[in-house]
Motif scaffolding. Structure first.
Motif, PDB file in Angstrom:
ATOM      1  N   GLU A  14       0.818  -1.211   0.000  1.00 44.07           N
ATOM      2  CA  GLU A  14       0.000   0.000   0.000  1.00 44.07           C
ATOM      3  C   GLU A  14       0.852   1.262   0.000  1.00 44.07           C
ATOM      4  O   GLU A  14       0.409   2.315  -0.486  1.00 44.07           O
ATOM      5  CB  GLU A  14      -0.964  -0.035   1.178  1.00 44.07           C
ATOM      6  N   GLU A  15       2.085   1.181   0.506  1.00 42.71           N
ATOM      7  CA  GLU A  15       2.997   2.324   0.394  1.00 42.71           C
ATOM      8  C   GLU A  15       3.375   2.572  -1.069  1.00 42.71           C
ATOM      9  O   GLU A  15       3.469   3.723  -1.508  1.00 42.71           O
ATOM     10  CB  GLU A  15       4.244   2.078   1.247  1.00 42.71           C
ATOM     11  N   VAL A  16       3.585   1.497  -1.809  1.00 40.18           N
ATOM     12  CA  VAL A  16       3.865   1.644  -3.241  1.00 40.18           C
ATOM     13  C   VAL A  16       2.644   2.222  -3.956  1.00 40.18           C
ATOM     14  O   VAL A  16       2.762   3.109  -4.810  1.00 40.18           O
ATOM     15  CB  VAL A  16       4.285   0.294  -3.864  1.00 40.18           C
ATOM     16  N   ALA A  39      14.497   4.581  -6.159  1.00 41.96           N
ATOM     17  CA  ALA A  39      15.112   5.616  -5.341  1.00 41.96           C
ATOM     18  C   ALA A  39      14.339   5.851  -4.043  1.00 41.96           C
ATOM     19  O   ALA A  39      14.917   6.318  -3.049  1.00 41.96           O
ATOM     20  CB  ALA A  39      15.202   6.924  -6.136  1.00 41.96           C
ATOM     21  N   ARG A  40      13.064   5.505  -4.054  1.00 43.88           N
ATOM     22  CA  ARG A  40      12.180   5.817  -2.910  1.00 43.88           C
ATOM     23  C   ARG A  40      12.004   4.644  -1.952  1.00 43.88           C
ATOM     24  O   ARG A  40      11.926   4.833  -0.729  1.00 43.88           O
ATOM     25  CB  ARG A  40      10.821   6.251  -3.468  1.00 43.88           C
ATOM     26  N   PHE A  41      11.932   3.415  -2.487  1.00 43.98           N
ATOM     27  CA  PHE A  41      11.554   2.269  -1.664  1.00 43.98           C
ATOM     28  C   PHE A  41      12.662   1.216  -1.624  1.00 43.98           C
ATOM     29  O   PHE A  41      13.437   1.090  -2.584  1.00 43.98           O
ATOM     30  CB  PHE A  41      10.285   1.607  -2.222  1.00 43.98           C
ATOM     31  N   PRO A  42      12.691   0.433  -0.545  1.00 45.34           N
ATOM     32  CA  PRO A  42      13.593  -0.717  -0.536  1.00 45.34           C
ATOM     33  C   PRO A  42      13.153  -1.740  -1.579  1.00 45.34           C
ATOM     34  O   PRO A  42      11.968  -1.805  -1.945  1.00 45.34           O
ATOM     35  CB  PRO A  42      13.463  -1.271   0.881  1.00 45.34           C
ATOM     36  N   GLY A  43      14.086  -2.537  -2.050  1.00 43.04           N
ATOM     37  CA  GLY A  43      13.787  -3.493  -3.106  1.00 43.04           C
ATOM     38  C   GLY A  43      12.668  -4.450  -2.763  1.00 43.04           C
ATOM     39  O   GLY A  43      11.879  -4.847  -3.629  1.00 43.04           O
ATOM     40  N   ARG A  44      12.563  -4.850  -1.501  1.00 48.44           N
ATOM     41  CA  ARG A  44      11.540  -5.832  -1.120  1.00 48.44           C
ATOM     42  C   ARG A  44      10.139  -5.311  -1.383  1.00 48.44           C
ATOM     43  O   ARG A  44       9.265  -6.058  -1.850  1.00 48.44           O
ATOM     44  CB  ARG A  44      11.690  -6.227   0.355  1.00 48.44           C
ATOM     45  N   ALA A  45       9.892  -4.054  -1.095  1.00 50.62           N
ATOM     46  CA  ALA A  45       8.561  -3.476  -1.337  1.00 50.62           C
ATOM     47  C   ALA A  45       8.222  -3.496  -2.821  1.00 50.62           C
ATOM     48  O   ALA A  45       7.081  -3.807  -3.208  1.00 50.62           O
ATOM     49  CB  ALA A  45       8.496  -2.050  -0.792  1.00 50.62           C
ATOM     50  N   ILE A  46       9.202  -3.198  -3.662  1.00 49.79           N
ATOM     51  CA  ILE A  46       8.969  -3.210  -5.109  1.00 49.79           C
ATOM     52  C   ILE A  46       8.707  -4.634  -5.592  1.00 49.79           C
ATOM     53  O   ILE A  46       7.814  -4.878  -6.412  1.00 49.79           O
ATOM     54  CB  ILE A  46      10.173  -2.596  -5.839  1.00 49.79           C
ATOM     55  N   LEU A  47       9.480  -5.585  -5.092  1.00 53.32           N
ATOM     56  CA  LEU A  47       9.293  -6.987  -5.481  1.00 53.32           C
ATOM     57  C   LEU A  47       7.923  -7.495  -5.060  1.00 53.32           C
ATOM     58  O   LEU A  47       7.269  -8.238  -5.796  1.00 53.32           O
ATOM     59  CB  LEU A  47      10.387  -7.851  -4.857  1.00 53.32           C
ATOM     60  N   LEU A  98       8.189 -17.273  -3.111  1.00 51.82           N
ATOM     61  CA  LEU A  98       9.528 -17.517  -2.574  1.00 51.82           C
ATOM     62  C   LEU A  98      10.476 -16.359  -2.881  1.00 51.82           C
ATOM     63  O   LEU A  98      11.215 -15.896  -1.999  1.00 51.82           O
ATOM     64  CB  LEU A  98      10.080 -18.820  -3.149  1.00 51.82           C
ATOM     65  N   THR A  99      10.450 -15.862  -4.120  1.00 49.84           N
ATOM     66  CA  THR A  99      11.481 -14.911  -4.548  1.00 49.84           C
ATOM     67  C   THR A  99      11.033 -13.451  -4.536  1.00 49.84           C
ATOM     68  O   THR A  99      11.850 -12.565  -4.317  1.00 49.84           O
ATOM     69  CB  THR A  99      11.964 -15.262  -5.968  1.00 49.84           C
ATOM     70  N   LEU A 100       9.756 -13.192  -4.798  1.00 51.29           N
ATOM     71  CA  LEU A 100       9.266 -11.811  -4.854  1.00 51.29           C
ATOM     72  C   LEU A 100       8.533 -11.423  -3.579  1.00 51.29           C
ATOM     73  O   LEU A 100       8.864 -10.428  -2.933  1.00 51.29           O
ATOM     74  CB  LEU A 100       8.346 -11.619  -6.064  1.00 51.29           C
ATOM     75  N   LEU A 101       7.516 -12.175  -3.225  1.00 55.86           N
ATOM     76  CA  LEU A 101       6.758 -11.875  -2.006  1.00 55.86           C
ATOM     77  C   LEU A 101       7.598 -12.124  -0.762  1.00 55.86           C
ATOM     78  O   LEU A 101       7.480 -11.427   0.236  1.00 55.86           O
ATOM     79  CB  LEU A 101       5.483 -12.720  -1.965  1.00 55.86           C
ATOM     80  N   GLN A 102       8.422 -13.138  -0.812  1.00 61.02           N
ATOM     81  CA  GLN A 102       9.375 -13.459   0.270  1.00 61.02           C
ATOM     82  C   GLN A 102       8.674 -13.750   1.596  1.00 61.02           C
ATOM     83  O   GLN A 102       8.993 -13.166   2.629  1.00 61.02           O
ATOM     84  CB  GLN A 102      10.405 -12.333   0.419  1.00 61.02           C
ATOM     85  N   ASN A 103       7.707 -14.680   1.523  1.00 62.00           N
ATOM     86  CA  ASN A 103       6.991 -15.073   2.737  1.00 62.00           C
ATOM     87  C   ASN A 103       7.137 -16.570   3.024  1.00 62.00           C
ATOM     88  O   ASN A 103       6.266 -17.173   3.645  1.00 62.00           O
ATOM     89  CB  ASN A 103       5.511 -14.711   2.629  1.00 62.00           C
ATOM     90  N   CYS A 104       8.229 -17.153   2.555  1.00 58.09           N
ATOM     91  CA  CYS A 104       8.440 -18.582   2.799  1.00 58.09           C
ATOM     92  C   CYS A 104       9.344 -18.853   3.995  1.00 58.09           C
ATOM     93  O   CYS A 104       9.540 -20.011   4.381  1.00 58.09           O
ATOM     94  CB  CYS A 104       9.002 -19.256   1.548  1.00 58.09           C
ATOM     95  N   CYS A 105       9.914 -17.807   4.569  1.00 57.11           N
ATOM     96  CA  CYS A 105      10.656 -17.960   5.828  1.00 57.11           C
ATOM     97  C   CYS A 105      10.744 -16.608   6.504  1.00 57.11           C
ATOM     98  O   CYS A 105      10.638 -15.558   5.849  1.00 57.11           O
ATOM     99  CB  CYS A 105      12.043 -18.553   5.610  1.00 57.11           C
TER     100      CYS A 105
END
Length: 404
Positions: A247-249, A275-283, A322-329
């Motif tokens: 939601e920030e994006v 430039a604005r967000f960390p990579g995880r938020a964009i992914l 696994l790679t974009l949402l990053q909610n597997c661990c």
């Protein structure tokens, strides 16, 4: 009772009859009278649409063949009493539904939230006493809390409201209870899947008026859910962070949710986003856009009988989580049981699909496994994760329901 409608073609009818008889006997023993009604409210399996519902995305969800069964009788004391074979009885006074954050995470809070929302909507109703028994898979992430919420909604709906509440309204009321009274910031996927039943595509572009498409499950494949374990404590923040970052994006584009952001606009402004967000938020935002496309592709595949394409969509969803949402661990966790379960499954399953199930970070994975491979797969997963943590499920064709 039509047990095959509730539990699938391969259900153990004698076992299910015993469950209803046992809950009836418990009711009679405690209340001294016969119950007037019986209800069933199932678990659910998230097939596609991982963490997209809260941003008004598209999902595919299925009701499955495990449930809470409930024996019920009306009362005239304006109190709701719900007893269980596993937990102490809870009591809610219909006239006292004040929010108490100390009750977060409890069935008492869920019941109070349902009652409060129904009263806020102008409905008049009374009390009941209920005895429940559940075989919803423990630790498998199949939404026992949502099954309980929708069950309470449907009991009141049947006993007092002349069935005025449709499936979506029951889901919305239940979500309110879980968000506000239970303290969990969930979307509508869980409650909708359980309330509606079947294998269903849901488009939450207008969350309280989702577009519902019922689909036919692929033939020749069995649903297997494995609880890989892991520590579920303090995961709420990790779940919430996904929604917050998405939601920030969206806010960067002047929108409240990602569904209202144009994908091409998103991609064209990547330099500014980076430039604005960390990579995880964009992914995570990229996962949202791709997952919506996958749900549409999977729907098309099922309608055309293209099982191979459907399974590809499920596998791609798993890789994206696994790679974009990053909610597997959990970040920094070296145990990583979900990732282990997924990768072992990929080594074993020759014909099928595998992905994280539900909220993620710990807990369960879900697989579509070709029928001929089910025994070998479940035997292996039981050896690794324990006999009590591997569940074979059928897709249930009805939602939460009064049982004649």
């Amino acid at each position: 009772m039509d047990f095959k409608t509730l539990y699938g073609e391969h259900c153990d009818i004698a076992r299910q009859e015993k469950r209803f008889n046992d809950v009836r006997d418990a009711f009679v023993k405690e209340e001294g009278c016969e119950p007037e009604y019986y209800f069933s409210s199932s678990g659910r399996a998230e097939i596609l649409g991982n963490h997209t519902d809260h941003n008004h995305g598209k999902v595919m969800v299925a009701a499955i063949s495990c449930d809470i069964v409930c024996a019920v009788k009306k009362t005239d004391d304006n109190k709701i009493v719900i007893a269980s074979t596993d937990y102490n009885a809870l009591t809610v006074d219909i006239n006292d539904t004040e929010l108490n954050k100390k009750e977060y995470g409890s069935s008492l809070a869920l019941t109070k939230g349902i009652v409060h929302k129904l009263k806020e909507m102008g409905y008049k109703f009374g009390g009941f006493v209920a005895h429940t028994e559940s075989n919803i898979f423990k630790g498998a992430g199949v939404s026992s809390s949502a099954a309980f919420e929708v069950m309470v909604c449907e009991i009141i709906n049947k006993l007092y409201l002349n069935e005025a509440l449709d499936e979506v309204t029951k889901a919305v009321i239940s979500q309110y209870s879980e968000n506000v009274y239970f303290g969990k910031p969930c979307g509508l996927l869980d409650q909708s899947g359980i309330s509606i039943g079947s294998l269903t595509k849901l488009d939450f572009n207008e969350p309280e008026k989702p577009v519902i498409t019922k689909l036919t499950p692929p033939k020749g494949y069995t649903l297997v859910i494995t609880n890989t374990g892991g520590n579920h404590a303090s995961l709420t923040k990790h779940y919430a962070d996904i929604r917050i970052e998405m939601e920030e994006v969206a806010e960067f584009f002047g929108k409240k949710v990602l569904r209202d952001v144009d994908y091409n606009d998103f991609m064209s402004k990547m330099d500014k986003l980076n430039a604005r967000f960390p990579g995880r938020a964009i992914l995570r935002a990229l996962h949202f856009f791709n997952e919506n496309k996958r749900v549409d592709e999977a729907e098309k595949a099922l309608k055309s009988g293209d099982t191979k394409k459907f399974l590809e969509c499920v596998n791609e969803s798993g890789r994206s989580s696994l790679t974009l949402l990053q909610n597997c661990c959990v970040p920094g966790d070296i145990e990583q049981p979900v990732v282990l379960g997924i990768e072992l499954s990929r080594q074993i399953i020759k014909d099928g699909a595998i992905r994280v199930h539900g909220g993620g970070f710990a807990g369960s994975i879900i697989a579509f496994v070709a029928d001929k491979e089910v025994k070998d797969y479940t035997d292996y997963m039981k050896k690794v994760f324990g006999n009590d943590n591997v569940f074979v499920a059928e897709i249930r064709m009805v939602g939460t329901t009064f049982v004649k």
